[in-house]
Design a protein around this motif. Structure first.
Motif: not given
Length: 298
Positions: A58-65, A76-81
Motif C-alpha cells: 500500500s505504500k510503494c506499490g511493489g508486488s510482495r508476499m 496481506g497479513v493481519n498485524p495482530q497475528e
C-alpha cells in the motif's frame, strides 16, 4: 553474521530440541527439518497469505508476499497475528548498499521487533558510545558472548581494539533497559539491569560475505568490541558459493546472539523467548525445502 568453527555439529537450536535419537533414520529426518522444534507463533496466517499470492504494498506499490522489504511493512497479513518481540538490547543493522533487499533476512528482525531494531544503509553509520556497543562479527580479537560483558566492564582491556579518549556519557538509565524486566519485581529488574549494563546496543552487518570487509573495516566500527558466535551452522537455503556452512544469515546471527545472551549474560534458562525471531525464516525454510523436494533437488 558470523564465521564459526567449521568442525562443530549443528547446534541443538537447529535440531529437534525434544529428542536426540541414535536411530540414523531419525537423525537424517532431523537434518531435513532443522527448525521444527522452535517455540513459534502459529504459521496459519502465513499459509493463508501464501494462498492469496503476492499483493501490492500500500505504500510503494511493489508486488510482495507477507511483507514489503522496501517499506518494512506487512502485506496481506493481519498485524495482530504476527508475533511482536521485545529485545533486552537494541539492535543496529548496517546494510551494504549492494545487498539485495528481497534476499536479506534483516527485514525479519525489523518487522518482528520494530521498536528495538534500526536498519542503516552504508555508508550511514550512527555515532556509537564505544564502551557500551558491540559488533557481532568474527575476527582475531573477537570474544564470545559469554565473555562479552566482562570485557565491557573491564573498559576494553580485553579488546583487540582500544577505545578512543572521548568523554563517556553517563550510565544507561534503568528505564532504558528493556525487555524481560517488564514482568519482574523491582528487585529482579534491578538485578537484570546490573547484568545488562554496560551493553547498550548490538551492531550486525547485513551483506554477502564477499562484501563485508568494506563495512567491518570502517574506522567508525574499529573501536567496538567484536563478538563472535560459536558452534553454529546455517540453515539458510541461499548458500553463498565457496563459503562454509558456518556463515550465518543475518537473522540467524541475531537469534543466536540473543539466545546466548539470555543464558550467559542474563543468567536465565532459555525457554524459547526469542524463537519467534525466526518466525518468517522458519516458514520460508519449510516452503522452499518442500519445493526443492518436489522438484527432486533434495
Amino acid at each position: 553474521m558470523s564465521s564459526l568453527d567449521q568442525n562443530q555439529r549443528l547446534d541443538p537450536g537447529c535440531r529437534d530440541k525434544t529428542t536426540v535419537s541414535s536411530d540414523p533414520s531419525d537423525t537424517r529426518e532431523l537434518a531435513r527439518q532443522p527448525l521444527q522444534a522452535l517455540k513459534l507463533a502459529s504459521h496459519v496466517v502465513l499459509e493463508e497469505a501464501q494462498q492469496k499470492g503476492r499483493l501490492k504494498c500500500s505504500k510503494c506499490g511493489g508486488s510482495r508476499m507477507f511483507f514489503c522489504y522496501t517499506c518494512c511493512s506487512l502485506v496481506g497479513v493481519n498485524p495482530q497475528e504476527i508475533p511482536l518481540i521485545k529485545l533486552p538490547v537494541k539492535i543496529d543493522i548496517i546494510k551494504h548498499p549492494n545487498e539485495t533487499d528481497g534476499k536479506s533476512t534483516a527485514i525479519h528482525a525489523k518487522i518482528l521487533a520494530p521498536s528495538d531494531v534500526t536498519i542503516y544503509t552504508y555508508p550511514c553509520i550512527p555515532d556509537f558510545e564505544k564502551d557500551k556497543v558491540v559488533l557481532v562479527f568474527p575476527g582475531p580479537g573477537a570474544v564470545t558472548v559469554q565473555d562479552m560483558m566482562q570485557c565491557l566492564r573491564d573498559g576494553g582491556s580485553s579488546r583487540s581494539h582500544h577505545s578512543s579518549d572521548e568523554p563517556r556519557v553517563k550510565r544507561l538509565k534503568s528505564q532504558e533497559v528493556r525487555g524481560a524486566e517488564n514482568s519482574k519485581s523491582p528487585d529482579e529488574a534491578e538485578s537484570l539491569e546490573s547484568r545488562v549494563y554496560p551493553l547498550q546496543r548490538v551492531v550486525f552487518i547485513d551483506s554477502t560475505w564477499n562484501q563485508t570487509n568494506k563495512i567491518s573495516t570502517d574506522e567508525r566500527l574499529q573501536d567496538l568490541l567484536q563478538v563472535e558466535l560459536t558452534m553454529r551452522k546455517t540453515c539458510f537455503w541461499r548458500r553463498q558459493k565457496g563459503k562454509p556452512d558456518t556463515y550465518l544469515a543475518t537473522i540467524e546471527a541475531i537469534y543466536y546472539f540473543f539466545k546466548d545472551f539470555h543464558v550467559h549474560c542474563l543468567s536465565q534458562e532459555y525457554n524459547g523467548e526469542y524463537d519467534n525471531l525466526l518466525f518468517f525464516y522458519s516458514y520460508l525454510h519449510s516452503v522452499i525445502n518442500k519445493a526443492k523436494t518436489s522438484a527432486g533437488k533434495c
